[in-house]
Design a protein around this motif. Structure first.
Motif, PDB file in Angstrom:
ATOM      1  N   GLY A   7      -6.358  17.392 -11.789  1.00  0.00           N
ATOM      2  CA  GLY A   7      -6.307  16.338 -12.812  1.00  0.00           C
ATOM      3  C   GLY A   7      -6.138  14.950 -12.226  1.00  0.00           C
ATOM      4  O   GLY A   7      -5.907  13.986 -12.947  1.00  0.00           O
ATOM      5  N   THR A   8      -6.249  14.827 -10.897  1.00  0.00           N
ATOM      6  CA  THR A   8      -6.136  13.514 -10.245  1.00  0.00           C
ATOM      7  C   THR A   8      -7.396  12.704 -10.515  1.00  0.00           C
ATOM      8  O   THR A   8      -8.493  13.252 -10.569  1.00  0.00           O
ATOM      9  N   THR A   9      -7.230  11.404 -10.697  1.00  0.00           N
ATOM     10  CA  THR A   9      -8.384  10.519 -10.835  1.00  0.00           C
ATOM     11  C   THR A   9      -8.975  10.267  -9.453  1.00  0.00           C
ATOM     12  O   THR A   9      -8.266   9.854  -8.537  1.00  0.00           O
ATOM     13  N   PHE A  10     -10.262  10.562  -9.305  1.00  0.00           N
ATOM     14  CA  PHE A  10     -10.958  10.342  -8.036  1.00  0.00           C
ATOM     15  C   PHE A  10     -11.894   9.138  -8.190  1.00  0.00           C
ATOM     16  O   PHE A  10     -12.622   9.051  -9.183  1.00  0.00           O
ATOM     17  N   PRO A  42       0.800  -1.228   0.000  1.00  0.00           N
ATOM     18  CA  PRO A  42       0.000   0.000   0.000  1.00  0.00           C
ATOM     19  C   PRO A  42       0.832   1.278   0.000  1.00  0.00           C
ATOM     20  O   PRO A  42       0.517   2.230  -0.721  1.00  0.00           O
ATOM     21  N   ASN A  43       1.902   1.319   0.789  1.00  0.00           N
ATOM     22  CA  ASN A  43       2.684   2.560   0.902  1.00  0.00           C
ATOM     23  C   ASN A  43       3.550   2.837  -0.318  1.00  0.00           C
ATOM     24  O   ASN A  43       4.148   3.904  -0.426  1.00  0.00           O
ATOM     25  N   LYS A  44       3.636   1.885  -1.250  1.00  0.00           N
ATOM     26  CA  LYS A  44       4.440   2.084  -2.461  1.00  0.00           C
ATOM     27  C   LYS A  44       3.551   2.332  -3.692  1.00  0.00           C
ATOM     28  O   LYS A  44       4.052   2.506  -4.799  1.00  0.00           O
ATOM     29  N   ARG A  45       2.245   2.323  -3.516  1.00  0.00           N
ATOM     30  CA  ARG A  45       1.332   2.555  -4.641  1.00  0.00           C
ATOM     31  C   ARG A  45       1.130   4.053  -4.847  1.00  0.00           C
ATOM     32  O   ARG A  45       1.141   4.821  -3.887  1.00  0.00           O
ATOM     33  N   ALA A  46       0.900   4.452  -6.116  1.00  0.00           N
ATOM     34  CA  ALA A  46       0.610   5.861  -6.428  1.00  0.00           C
ATOM     35  C   ALA A  46      -0.872   6.133  -6.163  1.00  0.00           C
ATOM     36  O   ALA A  46      -1.597   6.691  -6.981  1.00  0.00           O
ATOM     37  N   VAL A  47      -1.297   5.692  -4.985  1.00  0.00           N
ATOM     38  CA  VAL A  47      -2.711   5.737  -4.600  1.00  0.00           C
ATOM     39  C   VAL A  47      -2.785   6.292  -3.190  1.00  0.00           C
ATOM     40  O   VAL A  47      -1.967   5.946  -2.341  1.00  0.00           O
ATOM     41  N   LEU A  84      -4.097   8.371  -8.181  1.00  0.00           N
ATOM     42  CA  LEU A  84      -5.458   7.960  -7.868  1.00  0.00           C
ATOM     43  C   LEU A  84      -5.774   8.313  -6.424  1.00  0.00           C
ATOM     44  O   LEU A  84      -5.000   7.998  -5.517  1.00  0.00           O
ATOM     45  N   LEU A  85      -6.909   8.989  -6.200  1.00  0.00           N
ATOM     46  CA  LEU A  85      -7.364   9.278  -4.843  1.00  0.00           C
ATOM     47  C   LEU A  85      -8.679   8.549  -4.600  1.00  0.00           C
ATOM     48  O   LEU A  85      -9.628   8.682  -5.374  1.00  0.00           O
TER      49      LEU A  85
END
Length: 377
Positions: free
Chosen positions: A202-205, A90-95, A172-173
């Motif tokens: 421009g972040t994907t929500f 989880p802590n390494k994801r761009a999420v 991604l948020l």
């Protein structure tokens, strides 16, 4: 902007060349004997504001937890930017994930709450300060930077949590019922703030909600879920105007659903639905066999109510049983001659004393051939 000056329509899902940011491919998630997600395949595109909508227990939060890395699929693959994310912690994801409780640190100021994740990554002091200032401006919190969470309002705490989630610039948020703790008026205001911030960054929500109005307001597309399956994915307008099933029609907004049997005709169908009542005439693309059972769904605002018989293809007589006054509109509950209850809505353009229809009045309800949707299931 297009050459005509009109803004370009954002709809990457209609472009066969567009590559999704997120792909669920045949994803199933089981907890023992219970299947929370059942063979799910769907795509989410970059810069989308995507809503997962459904009742409690439908699987929407499980989908979000798998994207965040708190759960792993039992079967299937979830891809982010073309990469299988299952092996990525989880802590390494761009999420990033924003929880319903906001999970702010009560002993830290607004500034330090936003800076927390950036400092954990070991970023330089100037870089952290610049990014925090940018997030404070974006969320209009500059004046509150030195305050603690208990010294600001619920709506401001929500913006702090959003600023902290966006500070690390995730691709991604994930937002888990982010407005659930706010009162109705503040929730409506904050929905537009969320949309504005999402557009600017421009972040994907991806938002999880059971509030249909919230999903309809903020989302570019909505996935309506039930029992671990996606029933329909479409824009809010398509979900509302062209639901693909009785479940979706009934879940989104107010609706009249009438069951009957169909007689196909030239360009339209006739639906026999009650003894002694004329059939409903409806235009549909559905290929239905003579005598096949179907459901006719029509929104109350598309049903007119009059004292005299209206000049419409569908007109039925009834009596006003109840009236729900909602300020800008009134919903009339009309019992038709065949016993069916139908809701019709009228805009309250006149003051109360000048309205022509009241309880127990004999009335006519009517609608056009194209006003409703014929559904097979």
């Amino acid at each position: 902007m297009s050459q005509t000056g009109a803004p370009a329509v954002f709809s990457p899902w209609t472009d066969p060349e567009a590559k999704p940011l997120i792909r669920f491919r045949g994803v199933t998630k089981r907890f023992g004997d219970f299947t929370a997600i059942d063979n799910l395949t769907l795509d989410i595109y970059e810069r989308e504001f995507y809503a997962l909508l459904g009742p409690s227990g439908c699987g929407k939060t499980t989908m979000m937890r798998m994207l965040a890395g708190f759960e792993s699929p039992t079967e299937g693959v979830i891809e982010l930017s073309g990469q299988d994310i299952a092996p990525v912690p989880p802590n390494k994801r761009a999420v990033n994930m924003m929880f319903q409780s906001y999970a702010l640190f009560p002993h830290l100021s607004v500034y330090d709450n936003i800076a927390f994740g950036l400092r954990r990554e070991g970023r330089g002091k100037d870089q952290v300060h610049g990014r925090v200032q940018e997030m404070l401006r974006l969320t209009r919190l500059e004046r509150f930077a030195a305050r603690k969470p208990h010294q600001i309002s619920g709506g401001q705490r929500q913006r702090v949590a959003l600023a902290r989630s966006l500070a690390k610039a995730p691709k991604l948020l994930l937002l888990d019922e982010p407005l659930g703790a706010l009162d109705r008026k503040l929730r409506e205001e904050t929905q537009f703030e969320l949309m504005d911030i999402q557009e600017k960054t421009g972040t994907t929500f991806v938002i999880v909600t059971h509030d249909q109005e919230e999903a309809m307001t903020v989302a570019s597309r909505i996935a309506v879920m039930d029992e671990g399956r996606v029933i329909q994915v479409a824009t809010p307008a398509e979900i509302y105007e062209a639901p693909n099933s009785v479940y979706v029609a009934d879940f989104i907004g107010d609706v009249n659903i009438i069951e009957g049997r169909v007689t196909p005709g030239e360009g339209a169908v006739s639906i026999d639905w009650a003894e002694g009542e004329p059939p409903i005439r409806a235009v549909t693309d559905a290929q239905l066999a003579p005598g096949q059972s179907c459901h006719f769904a029509i929104r109350p605002e598309k049903v007119t109510i009059d004292r005299e018989r209206p000049d419409r293809p569908n007109a039925f007589q009834g009596k006003v049983i109840d009236i729900a006054y909602l300020g800008n509109i009134s919903t009339y509950h009309v019992r038709l001659s065949g016993g069916q209850m139908v809701k019709a809505q009228m805009v309250n353009a006149r003051r109360l004393a000048n309205r022509p229809i009241t309880w127990e009045d004999e009335v006519w309800v009517g609608f056009s051939e194209t006003a409703g949707v014929v559904l097979e299931r």
